[in-house]
Write an enzyme that holds these catalytic residues in place. Structure first.
Site, PDB file in Angstrom:
ATOM      1  N   ALA A  33      -3.059   0.366   4.341  1.00  0.00           N
ATOM      2  CA  ALA A  33      -3.189   0.950   3.007  1.00  0.00           C
ATOM      3  C   ALA A  33      -2.335   0.168   2.009  1.00  0.00           C
ATOM      4  CB  ALA A  33      -2.750   2.403   3.025  1.00  0.00           C
ATOM      5  N   ASP A  34      -2.888  -0.068   0.827  1.00  0.00           N
ATOM      6  CA  ASP A  34      -2.084  -0.656  -0.229  1.00  0.00           C
ATOM      7  C   ASP A  34      -1.559   0.461  -1.129  1.00  0.00           C
ATOM      8  OD1 ASP A  34      -4.153   0.092  -2.002  1.00  0.00           O
ATOM      9  OD2 ASP A  34      -5.031  -1.912  -2.012  1.00  0.00           O
ATOM     10  N   SER A  35      -0.822   0.113  -2.157  1.00  0.00           N
ATOM     11  CA  SER A  35      -0.198   1.140  -2.997  1.00  0.00           C
ATOM     12  C   SER A  35      -1.231   2.025  -3.684  1.00  0.00           C
ATOM     13  CB  SER A  35       0.746   0.509  -4.020  1.00  0.00           C
ATOM     14  OG  SER A  35       0.048  -0.397  -4.840  1.00  0.00           O
TER      15      SER A  35
END
Length: 77
Positions: A33-35
């Site tokens: 997951a990215d931000s």
């Protein structure tokens, strides 16, 4: 019950397999997951459980288990 709902939110957001999500799963490193993904997951959890996550809580939340503990402690208050 809380874990299952969190897992469903993560699976739907990231299009990954449910078996990749455990209580020990890192929200940042294990699920890719990215931000922006994390922001959307947190937003969905807030809607699902009717609670708010402060930025301090989100910063310190490292695993799915941390999210479960926070929700169990703060939901329905």
């Amino acid at each position: 019950m809380v874990f299952e709902k969190i897992r469903t939110v993560i699976v739907e957001q990231l299009s990954i397999s449910e078996d990749k999500i455990t209580l020990e799963t890192s929200l940042l490193t294990d699920i890719g997951a990215d931000s922006l993904d994390i922001f959307q997951i947190i937003s969905n959890l807030e809607d699902e459980f009717g609670i708010e996550f402060s930025s301090d809580v989100v910063t310190n939340m490292k695993t799915v288990g941390d999210a479960v503990e926070y929700i169990n402690a703060n939901a329905n208050k």
